[in-house]
Scaffold this motif. Structure first.
Motif, mmCIF file in Angstrom:
data_model
loop_
_atom_site.group_PDB
_atom_site.id
_atom_site.type_symbol
_atom_site.label_atom_id
_atom_site.label_comp_id
_atom_site.label_asym_id
_atom_site.label_seq_id
_atom_site.Cartn_x
_atom_site.Cartn_y
_atom_site.Cartn_z
ATOM 1 N N ASP A 161 44.836 41.691 36.281
ATOM 2 C CA ASP A 161 45.716 42.861 36.234
ATOM 3 C C ASP A 161 45.221 43.931 35.274
ATOM 4 O O ASP A 161 45.351 45.129 35.544
ATOM 5 C CB ASP A 161 47.139 42.445 35.853
ATOM 6 N N ILE A 162 44.628 43.528 34.166
ATOM 7 C CA ILE A 162 44.117 44.497 33.189
ATOM 8 C C ILE A 162 42.974 45.302 33.816
ATOM 9 O O ILE A 162 42.884 46.524 33.627
ATOM 10 C CB ILE A 162 43.651 43.797 31.894
ATOM 11 N N LYS A 163 42.126 44.654 34.561
ATOM 12 C CA LYS A 163 41.022 45.350 35.231
ATOM 13 C C LYS A 163 41.569 46.371 36.233
ATOM 14 O O LYS A 163 41.064 47.492 36.321
ATOM 15 C CB LYS A 163 40.110 44.344 35.943
ATOM 16 N N HIS A 213 50.648 51.564 45.049
ATOM 17 C CA HIS A 213 49.807 51.787 46.227
ATOM 18 C C HIS A 213 48.329 51.534 45.884
ATOM 19 O O HIS A 213 47.621 50.842 46.611
ATOM 20 C CB HIS A 213 50.004 53.209 46.752
ATOM 21 N N PHE A 214 47.878 52.076 44.761
ATOM 22 C CA PHE A 214 46.495 51.878 44.306
ATOM 23 C C PHE A 214 46.213 50.390 44.112
ATOM 24 O O PHE A 214 45.197 49.871 44.582
ATOM 25 C CB PHE A 214 46.267 52.638 42.989
ATOM 26 N N SER A 215 47.116 49.693 43.433
ATOM 27 C CA SER A 215 46.944 48.268 43.143
ATOM 28 C C SER A 215 46.859 47.456 44.435
ATOM 29 O O SER A 215 46.017 46.555 44.560
ATOM 30 C CB SER A 215 48.113 47.780 42.285
ATOM 31 N N GLN A 216 47.708 47.779 45.406
ATOM 32 C CA GLN A 216 47.685 47.061 46.679
ATOM 33 C C GLN A 216 46.362 47.276 47.403
ATOM 34 O O GLN A 216 45.812 46.336 47.987
ATOM 35 C CB GLN A 216 48.859 47.501 47.561
ATOM 36 N N GLU A 217 45.844 48.497 47.361
ATOM 37 C CA GLU A 217 44.554 48.764 48.007
ATOM 38 C C GLU A 217 43.430 47.994 47.335
ATOM 39 O O GLU A 217 42.572 47.419 48.007
ATOM 40 C CB GLU A 217 44.253 50.266 47.986
ATOM 41 N N VAL A 218 43.419 47.993 46.002
ATOM 42 C CA VAL A 218 42.387 47.268 45.251
ATOM 43 C C VAL A 218 42.460 45.773 45.559
ATOM 44 O O VAL A 218 41.438 45.127 45.796
ATOM 45 C CB VAL A 218 42.527 47.519 43.731
ATOM 46 N N LYS A 219 43.663 45.228 45.578
ATOM 47 C CA LYS A 219 43.827 43.801 45.844
ATOM 48 C C LYS A 219 43.408 43.453 47.268
ATOM 49 O O LYS A 219 42.782 42.423 47.494
ATOM 50 C CB LYS A 219 45.274 43.381 45.586
ATOM 51 N N GLN A 220 43.732 44.325 48.220
ATOM 52 C CA GLN A 220 43.334 44.063 49.601
ATOM 53 C C GLN A 220 41.809 44.070 49.726
ATOM 54 O O GLN A 220 41.232 43.194 50.373
ATOM 55 C CB GLN A 220 43.948 45.095 50.548
ATOM 56 N N GLU A 221 41.161 45.034 49.086
ATOM 57 C CA GLU A 221 39.695 45.081 49.126
ATOM 58 C C GLU A 221 39.086 43.855 48.454
ATOM 59 O O GLU A 221 38.116 43.282 48.946
ATOM 60 C CB GLU A 221 39.164 46.368 48.487
ATOM 61 N N ALA A 222 39.655 43.432 47.324
ATOM 62 C CA ALA A 222 39.149 42.245 46.621
ATOM 63 C C ALA A 222 39.321 40.993 47.479
ATOM 64 O O ALA A 222 38.438 40.132 47.526
ATOM 65 C CB ALA A 222 39.868 42.075 45.286
ATOM 66 N N ALA A 223 40.449 40.891 48.171
ATOM 67 C CA ALA A 223 40.686 39.730 49.043
ATOM 68 C C ALA A 223 39.688 39.720 50.200
ATOM 69 O O ALA A 223 39.142 38.667 50.552
ATOM 70 C CB ALA A 223 42.126 39.751 49.567
ATOM 71 N N LYS A 224 39.424 40.887 50.785
ATOM 72 C CA LYS A 224 38.451 40.959 51.877
ATOM 73 C C LYS A 224 37.046 40.620 51.367
ATOM 74 O O LYS A 224 36.302 39.898 52.041
ATOM 75 C CB LYS A 224 38.474 42.352 52.522
ATOM 76 N N GLU A 225 36.708 41.113 50.174
ATOM 77 C CA GLU A 225 35.394 40.788 49.593
ATOM 78 C C GLU A 225 35.266 39.292 49.347
ATOM 79 O O GLU A 225 34.204 38.712 49.578
ATOM 80 C CB GLU A 225 35.187 41.553 48.282
#
Length: 128
Positions: free
Chosen positions: A49-51, A97-109
Protein backbone atom coordinates in the motif's frame (compact mmCIF):
# COMPACT_ATOMS: atom_id res chain seq x y z
CA UNK A 1 -8.54 -22.50 -16.35
CA UNK A 2 -8.69 -18.72 -15.88
CA UNK A 3 -8.04 -16.66 -12.77
CA UNK A 4 -10.57 -13.90 -12.18
CA UNK A 5 -8.54 -10.73 -11.75
CA UNK A 6 -10.99 -9.25 -9.21
CA UNK A 7 -10.68 -12.36 -7.04
CA UNK A 8 -6.89 -12.27 -7.32
CA UNK A 9 -6.85 -8.57 -6.37
CA UNK A 10 -8.98 -9.36 -3.32
CA UNK A 11 -6.52 -12.05 -2.26
CA UNK A 12 -3.51 -9.80 -2.93
CA UNK A 13 -5.13 -7.17 -0.68
CA UNK A 14 -5.58 -9.75 2.09
CA UNK A 15 -4.38 -9.15 5.60
CA UNK A 16 -3.49 -12.73 6.41
CA UNK A 17 -0.06 -13.25 7.88
CA UNK A 18 0.10 -16.65 6.22
CA UNK A 19 1.47 -16.99 2.74
CA UNK A 20 -1.08 -17.50 -0.01
CA UNK A 21 -0.48 -19.86 -2.91
CA UNK A 22 -2.35 -20.55 -6.13
CA UNK A 23 -2.70 -24.23 -6.96
CA UNK A 24 -2.31 -24.42 -10.75
CA UNK A 25 -3.80 -27.92 -10.90
CA UNK A 26 -7.05 -27.11 -9.07
CA UNK A 27 -7.35 -23.35 -9.62
CA UNK A 28 -7.76 -22.68 -5.91
CA UNK A 29 -5.99 -20.37 -3.49
CA UNK A 30 -4.49 -21.84 -0.33
CA UNK A 31 -3.13 -20.27 2.84
CA UNK A 32 -0.13 -22.00 4.32
CA UNK A 33 3.22 -21.23 5.90
CA UNK A 34 4.68 -24.63 5.21
CA UNK A 35 3.62 -25.68 1.72
CA UNK A 36 6.19 -27.99 0.24
CA UNK A 37 8.07 -26.66 -2.74
CA UNK A 38 5.86 -28.10 -5.43
CA UNK A 39 5.90 -26.47 -8.88
CA UNK A 40 2.11 -26.53 -9.03
CA UNK A 41 1.93 -23.97 -6.17
CA UNK A 42 2.61 -20.35 -7.09
CA UNK A 43 3.20 -17.84 -4.30
CA UNK A 44 0.78 -14.90 -4.42
CA UNK A 45 2.36 -11.48 -3.92
CA UNK A 46 0.69 -9.08 -1.49
CA UNK A 47 0.13 -5.45 -2.43
CA UNK A 48 2.40 -2.82 -0.94
CA UNK A 49 0.00 0.00 0.00
CA UNK A 50 2.85 2.42 0.73
CA UNK A 51 4.25 1.87 -2.76
CA UNK A 52 0.83 2.55 -4.30
CA UNK A 53 0.51 5.75 -2.22
CA UNK A 54 3.96 6.86 -3.41
CA UNK A 55 3.04 6.13 -7.03
CA UNK A 56 -0.13 8.19 -6.63
CA UNK A 57 1.71 11.12 -5.05
CA UNK A 58 4.38 11.06 -7.79
CA UNK A 59 1.78 11.44 -10.54
CA UNK A 60 -0.02 14.43 -8.96
CA UNK A 61 0.27 17.64 -10.98
CA UNK A 62 -0.25 19.90 -7.92
CA UNK A 63 3.31 20.40 -6.63
CA UNK A 64 2.19 21.96 -3.34
CA UNK A 65 -0.11 19.03 -2.61
CA UNK A 66 2.67 16.61 -3.61
CA UNK A 67 5.05 18.27 -1.10
CA UNK A 68 2.39 18.14 1.63
CA UNK A 69 1.77 14.45 1.00
CA UNK A 70 5.47 13.63 0.85
CA UNK A 71 5.79 15.34 4.25
CA UNK A 72 3.55 12.73 5.88
CA UNK A 73 5.36 9.73 4.39
CA UNK A 74 7.73 9.30 7.34
CA UNK A 75 4.92 9.29 9.91
CA UNK A 76 3.79 6.13 11.73
CA UNK A 77 0.18 7.07 11.03
CA UNK A 78 0.89 7.50 7.30
CA UNK A 79 -2.09 5.69 5.85
CA UNK A 80 -4.66 7.27 8.19
CA UNK A 81 -3.22 10.76 7.59
CA UNK A 82 -3.02 10.17 3.84
CA UNK A 83 -6.69 9.13 3.69
CA UNK A 84 -7.70 12.11 5.82
CA UNK A 85 -5.77 14.49 3.54
CA UNK A 86 -7.16 13.12 0.28
CA UNK A 87 -10.66 13.37 1.76
CA UNK A 88 -10.01 17.01 2.73
CA UNK A 89 -8.67 17.81 -0.75
CA UNK A 90 -11.61 16.10 -2.48
CA UNK A 91 -9.45 13.59 -4.35
CA UNK A 92 -10.35 10.41 -2.46
CA UNK A 93 -12.25 8.90 -5.39
CA UNK A 94 -9.39 9.79 -7.72
CA UNK A 95 -6.97 7.88 -5.47
CA UNK A 96 -9.31 4.86 -5.23
CA UNK A 97 -9.60 4.75 -9.03
CA UNK A 98 -5.80 5.05 -9.38
CA UNK A 99 -5.23 2.33 -6.76
CA UNK A 100 -7.66 -0.05 -8.48
CA UNK A 101 -5.91 0.44 -11.82
CA UNK A 102 -2.48 -0.17 -10.28
CA UNK A 103 -3.70 -3.29 -8.50
CA UNK A 104 -5.35 -4.63 -11.65
CA UNK A 105 -2.14 -4.13 -13.63
CA UNK A 106 -0.08 -5.78 -10.86
CA UNK A 107 -2.46 -8.76 -10.79
CA UNK A 108 -2.23 -9.15 -14.57
CA UNK A 109 1.58 -8.90 -14.41
CA UNK A 110 1.63 -11.59 -11.70
CA UNK A 111 -0.47 -13.86 -13.92
CA UNK A 112 1.74 -13.22 -16.96
CA UNK A 113 4.94 -13.75 -14.94
CA UNK A 114 3.60 -17.12 -13.77
CA UNK A 115 2.19 -18.11 -17.19
CA UNK A 116 -1.37 -18.14 -15.85
CA UNK A 117 -4.41 -17.16 -17.88
CA UNK A 118 -6.76 -14.56 -16.46
CA UNK A 119 -10.10 -12.95 -17.19
CA UNK A 120 -11.42 -9.52 -16.33
CA UNK A 121 -14.97 -10.86 -16.31
CA UNK A 122 -16.53 -11.28 -12.91
CA UNK A 123 -18.02 -14.59 -11.92
CA UNK A 124 -21.79 -14.57 -12.16
CA UNK A 125 -23.57 -17.71 -10.99
CA UNK A 126 -26.13 -19.07 -13.37
CA UNK A 127 -29.71 -18.49 -12.34
CA UNK A 128 -31.78 -21.61 -11.94
Amino acid sequence: MFIQINKLISIMEGFSKQKVFYDTSTGTFLQSDDLKMDPRYVSVTKFDDIKIINMYIDQLSDKKLRRTMNGILSDDQLIAKFHRLINEKGIYNDFIHFSQEVKQEAAKEWCNKNNLKYTLKQYKPQQQ
